[in-house]
Design a protein around this motif. Structure first.
Motif, PDB file in Angstrom:
ATOM      1  N   GLU A   1       6.175  10.927  14.399  1.00  0.00           N
ATOM      2  CA  GLU A   1       5.141  10.894  15.310  1.00  0.00           C
ATOM      3  C   GLU A   1       4.070  10.477  14.746  1.00  0.00           C
ATOM      4  O   GLU A   1       3.294   9.819  15.365  1.00  0.00           O
ATOM      5  N   ALA A   2       3.578  10.973  13.583  1.00  0.00           N
ATOM      6  CA  ALA A   2       2.363  10.497  13.009  1.00  0.00           C
ATOM      7  C   ALA A   2       2.584   9.057  12.510  1.00  0.00           C
ATOM      8  O   ALA A   2       1.543   8.363  12.734  1.00  0.00           O
ATOM      9  N   VAL A   3       3.821   8.655  12.004  1.00  0.00           N
ATOM     10  CA  VAL A   3       3.820   7.264  11.694  1.00  0.00           C
ATOM     11  C   VAL A   3       3.919   6.320  12.833  1.00  0.00           C
ATOM     12  O   VAL A   3       3.046   5.460  12.978  1.00  0.00           O
ATOM     13  N   ALA A   4       4.483   6.888  14.139  1.00  0.00           N
ATOM     14  CA  ALA A   4       4.478   6.207  15.190  1.00  0.00           C
ATOM     15  C   ALA A   4       2.884   6.108  16.033  1.00  0.00           C
ATOM     16  O   ALA A   4       2.480   4.988  16.235  1.00  0.00           O
ATOM     17  N   GLN A   5       2.015   7.271  15.633  1.00  0.00           N
ATOM     18  CA  GLN A   5       0.899   7.055  16.188  1.00  0.00           C
ATOM     19  C   GLN A   5       0.009   6.091  15.591  1.00  0.00           C
ATOM     20  O   GLN A   5      -0.785   5.372  16.119  1.00  0.00           O
ATOM     21  N   VAL A   6       0.158   5.999  14.169  1.00  0.00           N
ATOM     22  CA  VAL A   6      -0.519   4.816  13.453  1.00  0.00           C
ATOM     23  C   VAL A   6      -0.307   3.528  13.709  1.00  0.00           C
ATOM     24  O   VAL A   6      -0.936   2.782  13.843  1.00  0.00           O
TER      25      VAL A   6
ATOM     26  N   ARG B   1      -2.630   7.578   6.984  1.00  0.00           N
ATOM     27  CA  ARG B   1      -3.804   6.975   7.817  1.00  0.00           C
ATOM     28  C   ARG B   1      -4.799   6.105   6.919  1.00  0.00           C
ATOM     29  O   ARG B   1      -5.535   4.996   7.302  1.00  0.00           O
ATOM     30  N   ALA B   2      -5.028   6.756   5.751  1.00  0.00           N
ATOM     31  CA  ALA B   2      -6.083   6.330   4.788  1.00  0.00           C
ATOM     32  C   ALA B   2      -5.362   4.869   4.309  1.00  0.00           C
ATOM     33  O   ALA B   2      -6.484   4.055   3.748  1.00  0.00           O
ATOM     34  N   ALA B   3      -4.179   4.606   4.403  1.00  0.00           N
ATOM     35  CA  ALA B   3      -3.822   3.522   3.850  1.00  0.00           C
ATOM     36  C   ALA B   3      -3.921   2.151   4.535  1.00  0.00           C
ATOM     37  O   ALA B   3      -3.436   1.099   4.027  1.00  0.00           O
TER      38      ALA B   3
ATOM     39  N   ARG C   1      -6.174  -5.704   6.929  1.00  0.00           N
ATOM     40  CA  ARG C   1      -5.101  -6.581   6.823  1.00  0.00           C
ATOM     41  C   ARG C   1      -3.817  -5.998   7.145  1.00  0.00           C
ATOM     42  O   ARG C   1      -2.952  -6.662   6.677  1.00  0.00           O
ATOM     43  N   THR C   2      -3.659  -4.508   7.311  1.00  0.00           N
ATOM     44  CA  THR C   2      -2.503  -4.197   7.440  1.00  0.00           C
ATOM     45  C   THR C   2      -1.596  -4.653   8.739  1.00  0.00           C
ATOM     46  O   THR C   2      -2.123  -4.653   9.828  1.00  0.00           O
TER      47      THR C   2
ATOM     48  N   ARG D   1       0.769  -1.151   0.173  1.00  0.00           N
ATOM     49  CA  ARG D   1      -0.183  -0.090  -0.272  1.00  0.00           C
ATOM     50  C   ARG D   1       1.034   1.266   0.289  1.00  0.00           C
ATOM     51  O   ARG D   1       1.443   1.650   0.936  1.00  0.00           O
ATOM     52  N   PRO D   2       1.318   1.807  -1.296  1.00  0.00           N
ATOM     53  CA  PRO D   2       2.108   2.971  -1.179  1.00  0.00           C
ATOM     54  C   PRO D   2       1.530   4.282  -0.705  1.00  0.00           C
ATOM     55  O   PRO D   2       0.454   4.597  -0.932  1.00  0.00           O
ATOM     56  N   VAL D   3       2.270   4.872   0.098  1.00  0.00           N
ATOM     57  CA  VAL D   3       2.113   6.332   0.647  1.00  0.00           C
ATOM     58  C   VAL D   3       3.095   7.267  -0.150  1.00  0.00           C
ATOM     59  O   VAL D   3       4.284   7.015   0.079  1.00  0.00           O
TER      60      VAL D   3
END
Length: 365
Positions: free
Chosen positions: A164-169, A135-137, A141-142, A118-120
Motif C-alpha cells: 500500500e505504501a508503494v501504491a500510495q507513492v 518516499r525520499a527517492a 524526473r521519477t 534510485r535504489p531503496v
C-alpha cells in the motif's frame, strides 16, 4: 558461478535453476506441439491459447479481469518483459526506483535506456521496505518503480502495508509500476498479493511473470506481461525489435501448465518449503546466521559468525574450500557494504543434493 561449479565439480547452490524437470504432461504438450507443426513464428503478442490461459490464471488466483487480446503479451522470459518495459516507459534521464538488492538485469536495462536508478535498500536481518526512504527517492524526473516481490535475492515477500505504501507513492506521483512476480507461487509464510489488485493500481501497473520458476522449465524462457492496453501496446512496440517472438511450440505447453489443478500449485510450494527448511536448518547448524526467506527459492546467510567478512572472496574460495558454489549478495547492490557479508544459496535442488552440499559445508564449522 555455474561455470565455476562445472569446472570444479562443486555442488551448485548458486544459480537459481532446478535440477529436475517440471510436470510430465507439460513436457508431452511441448512434444505434441513440436510434432503437430507448431514450429513457425508465433504471433508477436503470443499464441492465443497462452494469452487466454494467462488471463484465466490471473483471474483464478487473484480475481483480476484481463482482456487476453489487448492486456496480455508473451515474452522471451520475464527478463525480456522487464527490458521491453524499460525501453517503452523510460526516456534518457528519467529516474527509476528499484528495490536493492536487485536482480541484475534491472541495472543493465536501466543503463541501456539511459535511465537513472534510485535504489531503496532492503536491509538485513528482516529485509523490510523502508517506506520513508522510498518516499525520499522520488524526484521530479521519477517515472517508474520496478518492484520485485517475492524478492530475489532476499526471499522477502512484501506485506500488505508495504504494498500500500508503494501504491500510495505511485498514485501520488503518477508513476508506472513494473512488478516482477516470477516467484508468485513460491511463498511459504506470507501470501503473494499482486500490487495491480490494489485500488488505483490496475491502470498503472505492468505485472510480469514466467513459466520458468513455477513449472521448473527455466530454459524454455516463456514469460509474460499483463496490464492496461496502453502499457501492453507500448511494450509490444519495443519487443517487436528485440525477439519479435520465440518458443512457438513451448507456448501452448505453458498454456497447459497454467491450467494444472490446484493440487499441483499447493504441492509445488509445499515441496519447495520443505527444501527451504532442509537447507536453512543445515546452514544454521554449520554456524551461519540464516535469514529464512518468506518466498522464492533462495536463502541468505551472514558469513561473519564463521569468521569471514567478504562474500565475494568467500564464494570465490568456496569450491576449493568445501566443493560448493553460492552467490555473493554484493553483486546485487550499489551499496556494496550492505551486501558484503551476505551470501545467497539456492534450494531448488533435490533433497539429496542439498544434503551433499551441507555435508561438504560442514568442514567450515
Amino acid at each position: 558461478m555455474s561455470a565455476l561449479a562445472q569446472r570444479t565439480g562443486a555442488v551448485n547452490l548458486g544459480q537459481g535453476f532446478p535440477d529436475t524437470d517440471g510436470p510430465h504432461e507439460v513436457l508431452e504438450a511441448a512434444v505434441h506441439a513440436l510434432r503437430s507443426g507448431r514450429n513457425q513464428y508465433a504471433p508477436g503478442a503470443g499464441v492465443p491459447e497462452l494469452r487466454r490461459a494467462i488471463a484465466a490464471h490471473q483471474h483464478r488466483f487473484y480475481g483480476m479481469e484481463l482482456d487476453p487480446e489487448t492486456e496480455v503479451a508473451v515474452t522471451t522470459g520475464a527478463t525480456e518483459a522487464i527490458a521491453a518495459a524499460m525501453l517503452a516507459f523510460v526516456e534518457a534521464g528519467d529516474e527509476v526506483i528499484v528495490l536493492e538488492p536487485y536482480y541484475d538485469s534491472y541495472v543493465a536495462v536501466i543503463q541501456m535506456v539511459g535511465g537513472v536508478r534510485r535504489p531503496v535498500t532492503l536491509r538485513a536481518p528482516d529485509f523490510r521496505l523502508p517506506v520513508d526512504e522510498l518516499r525520499a527517492a522520488v524526484g521530479p524526473r521519477t517515472t517508474t518503480i520496478v518492484l520485485n516481490s517475492p524478492h530475489n535475492p532476499t526471499g522477502a515477500v512484501l506485506r500488505a502495508e508495504e504494498l500500500e505504501a508503494v501504491a500510495q507513492v505511485a498514485r501520488e506521483h503518477d508513476l508506472v509500476v513494473v512488478s516482477d512476480e516470477v516467484y508468485e507461487h513460491l511463498t511459504f509464510d506470507v501470501p503473494h498479493v499482486p500490487i495491480a489488485t490494489l485500488p488505483g493500481m490496475a491502470e498503472r501497473t505492468l505485472t510480469v511473470s514466467s513459466g520458468g520458476k513455477t513449472f521448473s522449465f527455466t530454459g524454455w524462457k516463456v514469460g509474460w506481461a499483463c496490464g492496461p492496453a496502453p502499457l501492453i501496446e507500448s511494450l509490444l512496440k519495443a519487443k517487436q525489435f528485440m525477439t519479435f517472438t520465440s518458443g512457438a511450440p513451448l507456448q501452448p505447453a505453458i498454456a497447459e501448465a497454467l491450467m494444472l489443478g490446484d493440487d499441483f500449485f499447493a504441492e509445488f510450494s509445499a515441496g519447495m518449503r520443505a527444501r527451504r527448511d532442509q537447507l536453512c536448518t543445515g546452514l544454521a547448524e554449520i554456524g551461519f546466521d540464516v535469514f529464512v526467506p518468506d518466498g522464492t527459492y533462495f536463502a541468505t546467510t551472514d558469513i561473519r559468525p564463521l569468521g569471514f567478512d567478504d562474500g565475494l572472496e568467500f564464494c570465490r574460495s568456496l569450491p576449493e574450500r568445501a566443493g560448493v558454489v553460492a552467490v555473493p549478495h554484493q553483486a546485487f547492490y550499489d551499496d556494496v557494504e550492505a551486501g558484503r557479508p551476505l551470501v545467497r544459496w539456492a534450494f531448488c535442488k533435490r533433497p539429496e543434493v542439498i544434503d551433499e552440499a551441507l555435508w561438504r559445508l560442514s568442514v567450515l564449522s
